[in-house]
Design a protein around this motif. Structure first.
Motif, PDB file in Angstrom:
ATOM      1  N   ALA A   1      25.760 -22.334  33.816  1.00 12.64           N
ATOM      2  CA  ALA A   1      26.546 -21.124  34.095  1.00 12.64           C
ATOM      3  C   ALA A   1      26.335 -20.010  33.073  1.00 12.64           C
ATOM      4  CB  ALA A   1      28.026 -21.456  34.231  1.00 12.64           C
ATOM      5  N   ARG A   2      25.174 -19.988  32.438  1.00 12.62           N
ATOM      6  CA  ARG A   2      24.855 -18.881  31.532  1.00 12.62           C
ATOM      7  C   ARG A   2      24.177 -17.739  32.278  1.00 12.62           C
ATOM      8  NH1 ARG A   2      23.454 -23.408  27.833  1.00 12.62           N
ATOM      9  NH2 ARG A   2      21.371 -23.343  28.749  1.00 12.62           N
ATOM     10  N   LEU A   3      23.721 -18.021  33.487  1.00 12.31           N
ATOM     11  CA  LEU A   3      23.067 -17.017  34.317  1.00 12.31           C
ATOM     12  C   LEU A   3      23.624 -17.135  35.730  1.00 12.31           C
ATOM     13  CD1 LEU A   3      20.827 -14.900  34.852  1.00 12.31           C
ATOM     14  CD2 LEU A   3      19.266 -16.801  35.253  1.00 12.31           C
ATOM     15  N   PRO A   4      24.458 -16.194  36.155  1.00 11.01           N
ATOM     16  CA  PRO A   4      24.977 -16.240  37.523  1.00 11.01           C
ATOM     17  C   PRO A   4      23.844 -16.020  38.532  1.00 11.01           C
ATOM     18  CG  PRO A   4      26.260 -14.728  36.162  1.00 11.01           C
ATOM     19  CD  PRO A   4      25.031 -15.099  35.384  1.00 11.01           C
ATOM     20  N   LEU A   5      23.788 -16.846  39.543  1.00 15.31           N
ATOM     21  CA  LEU A   5      22.725 -16.751  40.531  1.00 15.31           C
ATOM     22  C   LEU A   5      22.740 -15.390  41.223  1.00 15.31           C
ATOM     23  CD1 LEU A   5      20.403 -18.345  41.705  1.00 15.31           C
ATOM     24  CD2 LEU A   5      21.942 -19.270  43.406  1.00 15.31           C
ATOM     25  N   GLY A   6      23.905 -14.817  41.416  1.00 11.75           N
ATOM     26  CA  GLY A   6      24.005 -13.509  42.043  1.00 11.75           C
ATOM     27  C   GLY A   6      23.365 -12.396  41.224  1.00 11.75           C
ATOM     28  N   ASP A   7      23.206 -12.636  39.926  1.00 14.19           N
ATOM     29  CA  ASP A   7      22.579 -11.647  39.051  1.00 14.19           C
ATOM     30  C   ASP A   7      21.063 -11.816  38.974  1.00 14.19           C
ATOM     31  OD1 ASP A   7      25.093 -10.702  38.549  1.00 14.19           O
ATOM     32  OD2 ASP A   7      25.237 -11.544  36.519  1.00 14.19           O
ATOM     33  N   ALA A   8      20.541 -12.792  39.698  1.00 13.28           N
ATOM     34  CA  ALA A   8      19.105 -13.075  39.648  1.00 13.28           C
ATOM     35  C   ALA A   8      18.559 -13.274  41.064  1.00 13.28           C
ATOM     36  CB  ALA A   8      18.858 -14.319  38.800  1.00 13.28           C
ATOM     37  N   PRO A   9      18.428 -12.184  41.824  1.00 13.75           N
ATOM     38  CA  PRO A   9      18.002 -12.318  43.220  1.00 13.75           C
ATOM     39  C   PRO A   9      16.630 -12.951  43.396  1.00 13.75           C
ATOM     40  CG  PRO A   9      18.133  -9.997  42.580  1.00 13.75           C
ATOM     41  CD  PRO A   9      18.686 -10.808  41.444  1.00 13.75           C
ATOM     42  N   ALA A  10      15.724 -12.756  42.444  1.00 12.41           N
ATOM     43  CA  ALA A  10      14.396 -13.368  42.564  1.00 12.41           C
ATOM     44  C   ALA A  10      14.496 -14.890  42.436  1.00 12.41           C
ATOM     45  CB  ALA A  10      13.459 -12.806  41.509  1.00 12.41           C
ATOM     46  N   LEU A  11      15.357 -15.364  41.528  1.00 14.91           N
ATOM     47  CA  LEU A  11      15.555 -16.808  41.384  1.00 14.91           C
ATOM     48  C   LEU A  11      16.215 -17.385  42.623  1.00 14.91           C
ATOM     49  CD1 LEU A  11      16.791 -17.096  37.675  1.00 14.91           C
ATOM     50  CD2 LEU A  11      14.468 -17.262  38.557  1.00 14.91           C
TER      51      LEU A  11
ATOM     52  N   ALA B   1      16.063 -16.245  45.677  1.00 13.75           N
ATOM     53  CA  ALA B   1      15.087 -16.263  46.769  1.00 13.75           C
ATOM     54  C   ALA B   1      14.115 -17.427  46.592  1.00 13.75           C
ATOM     55  CB  ALA B   1      14.326 -14.935  46.813  1.00 13.75           C
ATOM     56  N   HIS B   2      13.700 -17.687  45.365  1.00 11.85           N
ATOM     57  CA  HIS B   2      12.787 -18.800  45.117  1.00 11.85           C
ATOM     58  C   HIS B   2      13.456 -20.129  45.453  1.00 11.85           C
ATOM     59  CE1 HIS B   2       9.460 -20.986  43.247  1.00 11.85           C
ATOM     60  NE2 HIS B   2      10.401 -21.807  42.814  1.00 11.85           N
ATOM     61  N   LEU B   3      14.715 -20.295  45.026  1.00 12.72           N
ATOM     62  CA  LEU B   3      15.429 -21.537  45.313  1.00 12.72           C
ATOM     63  C   LEU B   3      15.615 -21.756  46.807  1.00 12.72           C
ATOM     64  CD1 LEU B   3      18.060 -21.399  42.465  1.00 12.72           C
ATOM     65  CD2 LEU B   3      16.300 -23.161  42.758  1.00 12.72           C
ATOM     66  N   ALA B   4      15.763 -20.680  47.552  1.00 11.95           N
ATOM     67  CA  ALA B   4      15.925 -20.796  49.001  1.00 11.95           C
ATOM     68  C   ALA B   4      14.662 -21.308  49.668  1.00 11.95           C
ATOM     69  CB  ALA B   4      16.315 -19.444  49.586  1.00 11.95           C
ATOM     70  N   ASP B   5      13.508 -21.040  49.060  1.00 16.68           N
ATOM     71  CA  ASP B   5      12.230 -21.422  49.663  1.00 16.68           C
ATOM     72  C   ASP B   5      11.564 -22.631  49.012  1.00 16.68           C
ATOM     73  OD1 ASP B   5      12.334 -19.355  51.507  1.00 16.68           O
ATOM     74  OD2 ASP B   5      11.333 -17.945  50.151  1.00 16.68           O
ATOM     75  N   CYS B   6      12.009 -23.045  47.847  1.00 16.33           N
ATOM     76  CA  CYS B   6      11.328 -24.110  47.098  1.00 16.33           C
ATOM     77  C   CYS B   6      12.229 -25.338  46.992  1.00 16.33           C
ATOM     78  CB  CYS B   6      10.934 -23.615  45.713  1.00 16.33           C
ATOM     79  SG  CYS B   6      10.044 -24.846  44.749  1.00 16.33           S
ATOM     80  N   SER B   7      11.912 -26.344  47.773  1.00 14.54           N
ATOM     81  CA  SER B   7      12.743 -27.552  47.754  1.00 14.54           C
ATOM     82  C   SER B   7      12.633 -28.293  46.426  1.00 14.54           C
ATOM     83  CB  SER B   7      12.370 -28.475  48.912  1.00 14.54           C
ATOM     84  OG  SER B   7      11.008 -28.858  48.825  1.00 14.54           O
ATOM     85  N   ASP B   8      11.500 -28.194  45.741  1.00 18.11           N
ATOM     86  CA  ASP B   8      11.343 -28.865  44.446  1.00 18.11           C
ATOM     87  C   ASP B   8      12.292 -28.282  43.400  1.00 18.11           C
ATOM     88  OD1 ASP B   8       9.347 -30.569  45.400  1.00 18.11           O
ATOM     89  OD2 ASP B   8       7.741 -29.212  44.774  1.00 18.11           O
TER      90      ASP B   8
END
Length: 71
Positions: free
Chosen positions: A16-26, A28-35
């Motif tokens: 929780a040091r980086l809110p996912l909402g503050d990192a749209p590129a991350l 988007a990557h998590l949405a497409d990368c199952s690993d």
């Protein structure tokens, strides 16, 4: 992002040091990368040396709401 996420980014998300909402590129990557998604899930579920396994029920991870602990 063609490659997998950096370890530092995954640890920051998991702790929780980086809110996912503050990192749209991350996000988007998590949405497409199952690993990377599986690795982040493992980090979220893993007990740390200074705390037992966390129940994250009711918290959100980006657009997702965690309903309960499984297993």
């Amino acid at each position: 992002m063609a490659e997998h996420l950096a370890e530092d980014d995954l640890f920051d998300l998991a702790h929780a040091r980086l809110p996912l909402g503050d990192a749209p590129a991350l996000e988007a990557h998590l949405a497409d990368c199952s690993d990377c998604s599986a690795l982040l899930c493992s980090l979220l579920a893993a007990p740390g040396p200074d705390h037992p396994r966390r129940d994250l029920a009711g918290r959100t991870l980006g657009p997702y709401r965690l309903d309960g602990l499984i297993g």
